[in-house]
Design an enzyme around this catalytic site. Structure first.
Site: not given
Length: 367
Positions: A44, A46, A78, A148, A164
């Protein structure tokens, strides 16, 4: 903490079902260690920061974007590593909503005499892990609807041509969105008409992560996806979702195309999208980016299954009563009943405009 948030973003889309976390350690005003979450089974954030800091971590201050875990999973907790390293102070942007942690990590550090502070840049940290937060509290993936449109709300001409509508700059942003999500979902009509690959191009390899492309999901109630579709030959994995049981020949053919089948028989002959999302959650898919078409998007909106919307608006007019719009389905009878977005963000991308926001809470439909 800002730098820790930047580190966390490097892990987005690459570490599910874990959260994307960034951490750094400062000692006597010097940055001595930093890191971000690695893919499942690996360290992780940490642990990465502590490894880099080594003995210089002792007496240092850690800044981490989410509360450290305090339980054994694929990796040791951790909190134990932080305590053993001799960290004197920990700043947390947010607590971990995972019921196995949820304040226990903070409490464990405090019981060992480590000062803890919570809430620095909390909103930013929650936004980075919006998918993780929904998944870990509901078991269902976070759903983003992306499309879009032209200024007059069309996604294609009356002949079906759509390439496009958005600019190259906007399309590059789409690939970035794909890269940071676990799965891309589309309907079979989009596959038949546009024949997309649905890959995350120009984004692979960032930060040394291992997954190049998200899972592709085709909602294909009747099994009409051709074996020649580009989505089946493109890099990455594809899941084909049917609303019926597949025939043995179909299973064999799609297996040869390296595609998996998910059979969700339905009396109505259409895939139950709510059930599909639950199954995806069981497979530890935490986020889904839906890229149409109008039928699929309409069904998701009608079912109240969309969490976030991202729309690219191009400065063009297509016109035509038969030209397709982005969202089909039943819709609403009154404008007052329309789905409304909150926390709306507007961004200029070349000549296009990207509008994003979160779907506000709506009353659940009956029946």
């Amino acid at each position: 903490m800002k730098q820790a948030l930047s580190l966390a973003r490097l892990a987005l889309g690459q570490v599910s079902p874990n959260p994307a976390v960034g951490a750094l350690i400062v000692n006597n005003g010097e940055l001595v260690g930093q890191g971000y979450t690695q893919p499942p089974g690996l360290p992780h954030a940490e642990a990465e920061a502590l490894k880099q800091a080594g003995e210089r971590a002792r007496g240092g201050v850690m800044y981490v974007t989410m509360e450290p875990c305090c339980h054994y999973g694929r990796t040791p907790p951790c909190t134990g590593a932080i305590i053993d390293a001799g960290i004197s102070e920990v700043h947390l942007a947010m607590l971990d909503p995972d019921p196995r942690v949820s304040g226990r990590g903070k409490k464990g550090l405090e019981e060992k005499g480590i000062k803890t502070y919570v809430g620095e840049y909390e909103e930013e940290a929650e936004q980075i892990n919006e998918a993780y937060i929904k998944f870990i509290t509901t078991g269902v993936p976070f759903v983003t609807a992306k499309f879009a449109v032209s200024l007059d709300g069309k996604i294609a001409t009356k002949s079906g041509d759509s390439r496009w509508i958005s600019s190259e700059v906007a399309r590059k942003r789409v690939h970035s969105l794909r890269y940071t999500t676990d799965a891309i979902m589309t309907g079979v009509n989009t596959v038949l008409i546009d024949n997309p690959e649905l890959t995350a191009r120009s984004c692979g390899g960032r930060g040394g992560t291992v997954r190049a492309h998200p899972l592709r999901i085709i909602v294909d109630s009747k099994g009409r996806t051709p074996l020649t579709a580009r989505v089946l030959s493109a890099p990455g994995k594809t899941l084909l979702v049917l609303a019926r049981l597949a025939q043995s020949k179909e299973r064999e053919a799609f297996a040869r195309a390296d595609a998996k089948l998910l059979e969700l028989p339905s009396e109505g002959g259409r895939v139950d999208l709510g059930k599909l999302l639950k199954v995806l959650g069981e497979q530890e898919i935490t986020s889904v980016l839906v890229e149409g078409g109008g039928i699929l998007l309409g069904s998701l909106f009608d079912g109240g299954l969309v969490d976030k919307v991202v729309v690219f608006v191009a400065p063009i007019i297509i016109g035509g009563e038969e030209a397709k719009t982005a969202v089909g389905g039943e819709g609403v009878d009154k404008v007052a009943d329309s789905l409304r977005l909150e926390q709306v963000c507007v961004e200029r991308l070349g000549d296009d405009v990207m509008v994003s926001g979160y779907v506000s809470a709506q009353p659940q439909k009956q029946g």
